[in-house]
Write a protein that holds these residues in place. Structure first.
Motif, short mmCIF file in Angstrom:
data_model
loop_
_atom_site.label_atom_id
_atom_site.label_comp_id
_atom_site.label_asym_id
_atom_site.label_seq_id
_atom_site.Cartn_x
_atom_site.Cartn_y
_atom_site.Cartn_z
N SER A 42 0.81 -1.22 0.00
CA SER A 42 0.00 0.00 0.00
C SER A 42 0.84 1.27 0.00
O SER A 42 0.35 2.35 -0.33
CB SER A 42 -0.92 0.02 1.23
OG SER A 42 -0.17 0.21 2.42
N GLY A 43 2.13 1.14 0.40
CA GLY A 43 2.98 2.32 0.45
C GLY A 43 2.77 3.18 1.68
O GLY A 43 3.32 4.28 1.78
N THR A 44 2.00 2.68 2.63
CA THR A 44 1.75 3.42 3.87
C THR A 44 3.05 3.60 4.65
O THR A 44 3.80 2.63 4.81
CB THR A 44 0.74 2.66 4.75
OG1 THR A 44 -0.47 2.46 4.01
CG2 THR A 44 0.44 3.42 6.03
N PRO A 45 3.36 4.81 5.12
CA PRO A 45 4.60 5.04 5.87
C PRO A 45 4.72 4.13 7.09
O PRO A 45 3.74 3.90 7.81
CB PRO A 45 4.48 6.52 6.30
CG PRO A 45 3.57 7.13 5.29
CD PRO A 45 2.58 6.06 4.94
N ILE A 46 5.94 3.61 7.30
CA ILE A 46 6.21 2.73 8.43
C ILE A 46 6.93 3.51 9.52
O ILE A 46 7.92 4.19 9.26
CB ILE A 46 7.10 1.54 7.99
CG1 ILE A 46 6.42 0.72 6.90
CG2 ILE A 46 7.43 0.64 9.17
CD1 ILE A 46 7.30 -0.36 6.30
N SER A 47 6.41 3.40 10.75
CA SER A 47 7.07 4.04 11.89
C SER A 47 6.61 3.37 13.17
O SER A 47 5.57 2.70 13.19
CB SER A 47 6.75 5.54 11.95
OG SER A 47 5.39 5.74 12.26
N ALA A 48 7.37 3.56 14.23
CA ALA A 48 7.02 2.97 15.52
C ALA A 48 5.71 3.54 16.04
O ALA A 48 4.97 2.87 16.77
CB ALA A 48 8.13 3.21 16.53
N GLU A 49 5.40 4.79 15.66
CA GLU A 49 4.18 5.45 16.16
C GLU A 49 2.90 4.77 15.67
O GLU A 49 1.86 4.84 16.33
CB GLU A 49 4.16 6.93 15.74
CG GLU A 49 5.15 7.81 16.48
CD GLU A 49 6.59 7.55 16.10
OE1 GLU A 49 6.82 7.12 14.94
OE2 GLU A 49 7.48 7.73 16.95
#
Length: 468
Positions: free
Chosen positions: A318-325
């Motif tokens: 999907s290209g959704t940004p990956i982050s710990a949040e």
């Protein structure tokens, strides 16, 4: 303070101890059984299609019981957490541990079938506690295993399941960090308590019917998202394998690497070698123990290669940004929103409610087997069970308001303790499983439907509760 201690124990337990234990035993079982989880995959599919005999529990029904216990919030939240905190490469290590774990699942489930017992009602029952007691003559170890099973399924897993469920509501405007988890925790604890006290048979029946359809729907939704982002597929796989083999990054921070997260989440989700699924495998009525051992490998594949992979690929493509949040439910909800908009998070929430609820109830039914073993092979009295179920309700409530790190760490630790007992015991009994497998394959080559006779593999009738 408590969370830091749990995380410290969790880190040491999984790296290097449990990773080495799981990998070594899984590889040993793979070589000892000559790659049975891959080599006899067509036979496993054939076995699961065999019709039941009368009203006995069939291979397929036992498979569904164990799959239902494996499939849960970890297939959604666990995979998301592994990717967000470890990286996309966690997917590869999750797949690898699934294949290796298939041999462990075969071994433990075949043992459960060999050493199962028949109850007064004619139904079969068994599991690790029984084959540890009967084959290894180690009742103290069997008792210890039951204690760890209760700690895992009544406490560790249910804390985590409750937390995962309430976290899905964080995407909605009405969510308040302080009050909403408490409200959800109370509601969930009351519903679970209602079912445990005997009033929820209709609810359990309804959810057990809906959840398989929800599982299929979830995979279909994931396929739609993957198809509509098909241009990102090559880049996605490059990212997975590049990250998986970035050993400089892995060894630079091992405990937080994609390798560790992939292995931990893979183990948590498919439970291969943990010792839980054999409790369900023992209930099946089959002509040969190997049949159910083969069938149980399918449960591992369904859980990890199908459902966990659906979550991973859906999110990454999907290209959704990956982050710990956004680790946990938000990452999955963000991914599904790229195609389904506002409806996407609602679908995930519904899936989580159904998966979480049946997991909570299913976990506690698993616990009943351990309690019965500890109570001289019979269920404890009504008063004790009422007190125990009240404690379980409190655990469900506390899970909704507990910190995420503490929930994951406690579930990892208690499950790891089960594994430390079950896998070495399976290793000590692997010769029996190997003989049973050779007996099965020999009879198949002769064109016969394999029928198990214990003496043919060197086990005296006096050692068994069935197969005499």
């Amino acid at each position: 303070m408590v969370t830091s201690l749990l995380n410290a124990i969790d880190d040491v337990m999984y790296y290097p101890v449990l990773i080495i234990v799981m990998s070594v035993f899984g590889l040993y079982f793979t070589f000892r059984m000559r790659g049975v989880q891959i080599r006899l995959l067509p036979e496993a599919i054939r076995c699961v299609m065999e019709p039941p005999e009368g009203e006995n529990v069939s291979s397929f029904q036992a498979l569904m019981v164990s799959t239902a216990s494996r499939v849960g919030t970890g297939n959604i939240i666990g995979v998301s957490t592994a990717i967000c905190l470890g990286g996309p490469g966690a997917c590869f290590w999750m797949w690898l541990m699934c294949i290796i774990g298939g041999a462990s699942a075969f071994t433990e489930s075949t043992l459960a079938q060999i050493y199962k017992r028949r109850g007064k009602d004619g139904n079969f029952f068994g599991g690790p506690a029984y084959y540890i007691e009967q084959a290894l003559h180690a009742p103290q170890v069997a008792i210890l295993f039951c204690i760890f099973l209760i700690a895992t399924y009544a406490f560790g897993f249910n804390l985590l399941c409750s937390y995962n469920l309430q976290s899905t509501f964080a995407a909605y405007p009405f969510y308040h960090k302080e009050s909403t988890p408490i409200i959800i925790g109370v509601i969930l604890a009351v519903i679970v308590g209602y079912c445990l006290m005997g009033g929820g048979k209709r609810i359990i029946s309804l959810t057990s019917t809906i959840v398989p359809f929800m599982g299929v729907s979830y995979v279909l939704v994931a396929l739609i998202i993957i198809f509509l982002h098909f241009r990102n597929i090559p880049e996605m796989f490059v990212e997975i394998f590049t990250n998986a083999f970035d050993f400089k990054a892995i060894f630079g921070g091992v405990s937080g690497s994609c390798m560790i997260y992939g292995i931990k989440r893979g183990l948590y989700s498919n439970e291969a070698g943990v010792g839980s699924a054999p409790n369900a495998a023992a209930a099946a009525h089959v002509s040969h123990p190997v049949k159910q051992g083969l069938v149980q490998t399918l449960s591992v594949y369904i859980d990890t290669l199908l459902l966990c992979t659906a979550t991973a690929l859906m999110c990454l493509v999907s290209g959704t940004p990956i982050s710990a949040e956004v680790s946990g439910a938000p990452y999955v909800q963000n991914a599904i929103s790229t195609v389904f908009g506002e409806i996407g998070p609602i679908f995930i929430t519904i899936a989580m409610i159904l998966f979480a609820f049946t997991t909570l109830i299913g976990n506690l039914y698993y616990v009943d087997n351990a309690l019965a073993f500890l109570n001289g092979k019979k269920m404890p009295g009504k008063r004790f069970m009422q007190i125990f179920h009240s404690i379980c309700m409190l655990v469900v409530f506390l899970g909704a308001i507990a910190p995420m790190d503490a929930c994951w760490a406690l579930a990892d630790i208690t499950m790891g303790l089960m594994t430390f007992i079950n896998l070495p015991c399976c290793f000590l009994m692997s010769g029996t499983v190997s003989k049973a497998l050779k007996d099965y394959e020999c009879k198949k080559r002769e064109g016969r439907n394999p029928v198990f006779k214990a003496r043919e593999i060197g086990i005296e009738d006096s050692q068994l509760g069935c197969w005499k």
